[in-house]
Design an enzyme around this catalytic site. Structure first.
Site, PDB file in Angstrom:
ATOM      1  NE  ARG A   1      -3.510   0.250   2.418  1.00 37.88           N
ATOM      2  CZ  ARG A   1      -4.145  -0.428   3.156  1.00 37.88           C
ATOM      3  NH1 ARG A   1      -3.707  -0.189   4.488  1.00 37.88           N
ATOM      4  NH2 ARG A   1      -4.965  -1.219   2.833  1.00 37.88           N
ATOM      5  CE1 TYR A   2       0.397   4.147   4.407  1.00 36.63           C
ATOM      6  CE2 TYR A   2       0.808   1.762   5.142  1.00 36.63           C
ATOM      7  CZ  TYR A   2       0.281   3.094   5.282  1.00 36.63           C
ATOM      8  OH  TYR A   2      -0.628   3.188   6.259  1.00 36.63           O
TER       9      TYR A   2
ATOM     10  NE  ARG B   1       5.442   2.058   6.069  1.00 37.20           N
ATOM     11  CZ  ARG B   1       5.108   3.177   5.688  1.00 37.20           C
ATOM     12  NH1 ARG B   1       5.673   3.727   4.644  1.00 37.20           N
ATOM     13  NH2 ARG B   1       4.038   4.067   6.196  1.00 37.20           N
TER      14      ARG B   1
ATOM     15  CB  CYS C   1      -3.437 -15.684  16.107  1.00 33.99           C
ATOM     16  SG  CYS C   1      -3.356 -14.424  14.794  1.00 33.99           S
TER      17      CYS C   1
ATOM     18  CB  CYS D   1      -8.019 -10.042  18.940  1.00 35.73           C
ATOM     19  SG  CYS D   1      -6.171 -10.141  19.455  1.00 35.73           S
TER      20      CYS D   1
ATOM     21  CB  CYS E   1      -9.158 -10.322  14.407  1.00 34.92           C
ATOM     22  SG  CYS E   1      -8.022 -10.583  12.990  1.00 34.92           S
TER      23      CYS E   1
ATOM     24  NE  ARG F   1      -3.922  -8.234   8.236  1.00 37.17           N
ATOM     25  CZ  ARG F   1      -2.992  -7.739   8.986  1.00 37.17           C
ATOM     26  NH1 ARG F   1      -2.231  -8.831   9.684  1.00 37.17           N
ATOM     27  NH2 ARG F   1      -2.631  -6.575   8.861  1.00 37.17           N
TER      28      ARG F   1
ATOM     29  CG  ASP G   1      -9.114  -1.405  11.517  1.00 40.78           C
ATOM     30  OD1 ASP G   1      -8.796  -0.146  11.737  1.00 40.78           O
ATOM     31  OD2 ASP G   1      -8.362  -2.247  11.616  1.00 40.78           O
TER      32      ASP G   1
ATOM     33  CG  ASP H   1      -5.198   0.857   8.904  1.00 44.74           C
ATOM     34  OD1 ASP H   1      -4.885   1.480   7.648  1.00 44.74           O
ATOM     35  OD2 ASP H   1      -4.363   0.101   9.037  1.00 44.74           O
TER      36      ASP H   1
ATOM     37  CE  LYS I   1      -0.456   1.005  10.578  1.00 45.35           C
ATOM     38  NZ  LYS I   1      -0.221   0.345   9.176  1.00 45.35           N
TER      39      LYS I   1
HETATM   40  C1  PLP Z   1       0.655  -0.684   8.974  1.00 50.79           C
HETATM   41  C2  PLP Z   1       1.130  -1.114   7.617  1.00 50.79           C
HETATM   42  C3  PLP Z   1       2.276  -1.087   7.507  1.00 50.79           C
HETATM   43  C4  PLP Z   1       3.239  -0.446   8.106  1.00 50.79           C
HETATM   44  O1  PLP Z   1       3.253   0.973   8.627  1.00 50.79           O
HETATM   45  P1  PLP Z   1       4.103   1.712   9.421  1.00 50.79           P
HETATM   46  O2  PLP Z   1       3.495   3.216   9.688  1.00 50.79           O
HETATM   47  O3  PLP Z   1       5.495   1.898   8.851  1.00 50.79           O
HETATM   48  O4  PLP Z   1       4.328   0.936  10.831  1.00 50.79           O
HETATM   49  C5  PLP Z   1       2.685  -1.350   6.145  1.00 50.79           C
HETATM   50  N1  PLP Z   1       1.716  -1.919   5.312  1.00 50.79           N
HETATM   51  C6  PLP Z   1       0.294  -2.022   5.573  1.00 50.79           C
HETATM   52  C7  PLP Z   1      -0.596  -2.286   4.799  1.00 50.79           C
HETATM   53  C8  PLP Z   1       0.155  -1.479   6.927  1.00 50.79           C
HETATM   54  O5  PLP Z   1      -1.193  -1.851   7.117  1.00 50.79           O
END
Ligand code: PLP
Length: 386
Positions: free
Chosen positions: A128-129, A132, A141, A145, A148, A150, A308, A345, A352
């Site tokens: 998404r980002y 990362r 798990c 929870c 959850c 997911r 969420d 989120d 986020k």
């Molecule tokens: C939370 C998350 C991350 C990591 O985000 P950080 O702000 O770096 O902790 C990466 N990918 C997805 C899809 C996430 O939900």
């Protein structure tokens, strides 16, 4: 060794280890209790098991018969022993025992609240980002929870085992050198054996563009017996950061403190994530106790999540206004190390979004009027514009 955080008051009736072992026709043996595989084999799943330990409410009974068909129930003996058998509002019970309210679909509830599926580039890899990715380790798990994010995937049996998926994931990482950060998260990666985890981390580390590897896990809180010095050595060798998950100060038991010590002593950097939950931790005192308690264990509170809008969780959610009010009672009243970033989120896949009580009261030209932690106003003057 640190003392337990919450000493039972006269009115609290904690479930005894002996009673949990008796559910399985066994007598309590401290050596078995410390064995994580014993803990996994003796998880509690069913109404008839919980009935022997707790004075269940009608809503919990319905939850354990109906809601458990939609999303699996499992509680480790370690975590079950933190439950108050007589208090239906017990913050530990609320996290893992389903209630009738889980069958309620509130307006805005979503099956995939963070829109992860739309960013799933290969099975079990969410990108998404810019730099990362999120790698879903597996579908199980240690305990489930009820909130959850997911629950559509975890414990549903749809996610293929990692060995089947790993080549495609590695191909994607090699083809996308902009990905420098891999977060391996739930289903819980610390349930893998040391050897499997070692192999997974070696594979991810073999991609030259990957610089930063993190694991997200609730195992240190649900199953602290899993944190052995051998496991810590694997994490250290691959220079992994670890994000833990805690909801309530009662979870910071001597066993959890020992697990965090093992990890911190091995040089594994520790963060913690907390979900804001109605009736569990939605007040400043509880969260302050949790966050400062985590600092004592060398764990840095990282994110506080607005819960969420997962289908069937409206009874566990609280308003953003409440979250902001609590944040205003933390910042400045205690060290910034004990104040995580409060995030939503974004439903629909926006990622986020951080929130904090407004501190800019007015801004005109080079003059900023700012509110401090205690509510007093101060002026900051920018340097003169050239
Ligand atoms: C939370 C998350 C991350 C990591 O985000 P950080 O702000 O770096 O902790 C990466 N990918 C997805 C899809 C996430 O939900």
């Amino acid at each position: 060794m640190l003392e337990a955080q919450a000493f039972p008051s006269a009115t609290q009736q904690f479930v005894s280890r002996e009673a949990i072992c008796a559910v399985f026709g066994e007598t309590y043996d401290p050596v078995s209790w410390q064995d994580w595989r014993w803990q996994m084999r003796h998880r509690l799943h069913r109404l008839d098991q919980f009935e022997k330990l707790l004075s269940l409410t009608p809503a919990e009974r319905v939850g354990l018969t109906m809601a458990s068909q939609r999303f699996a129930v499992a509680v480790t003996p370690h975590f079950a022993a933190l439950m108050d058998s007589e208090d239906p509002n017990c913050p530990i019970r609320k996290q893992v025992i389903p209630r009738e309210e889980e069958l309620v679909a509130a307006p805005g509830d979503l099956v995939d609240p963070c829109g992860e599926d739309q960013h799933m580039v290969v099975e079990g890899l969410v990108h998404r980002y810019p730099d990362r990715v999120l790698l879903l380790a597996q579908d199980a798990c240690a305990a489930y929870c009820r909130y959850c994010t997911r629950s559509r995937l975890v414990a549903q049996g749809d996610l293929n085992a990692l060995p089947k998926r790993l080549e495609a994931i590695l191909d994607y990482l090699r083809a996308h050198p902009e990905v420098r950060d891999v977060l391996i998260s739930g289903g819980d990666p610390l349930l893998f054996s040391d050897d499997r985890l070692d192999a997974l981390l070696s594979a991810v580390r073999s991609v030259p563009s990957v610089e930063f590897v993190r694991l997200g896990s609730r195992v240190p809180g649900f199953l602290p017996q899993r944190i052995t010095s051998e496991l810590a050595a694997v994490l250290r060798r691959h220079r992994v950061w670890l994000s833990l998950h805690f909801s309530h100060p009662r979870e910071l038991t001597p066993e959890v403190a020992a697990a965090c010590d093992t990890l911190a002593d091995a040089g594994v950097p520790l963060g913690s994530q907390t979900v804001l939950l109605a009736g569990v931790n939605d007040d400043a005192n509880t969260l302050r106790e949790l966050f400062t308690g985590l600092l004592k264990l060398r764990v840095r509170p990282y994110y506080l999540y607005q819960c969420d809008p997962v289908l069937g969780t409206s009874h566990l959610r609280t308003s953003i206004a409440k979250g902001l009010e609590i944040m205003g009672q933390l910042r400045g009243f205690t060290t910034g190390y004990a104040v995580p970033t409060y995030v939503v989120d974004a439903p629909g896949g926006g990622g986020k979004i951080p929130l904090q009580p407004p501190s800019v009261v007015a801004h005109e030209g080079e003059t900023w009027v700012l509110r401090n932690w205690s509510g007093r106003l101060f002026t900051y003057q920018d340097p003169p514009q050239a």
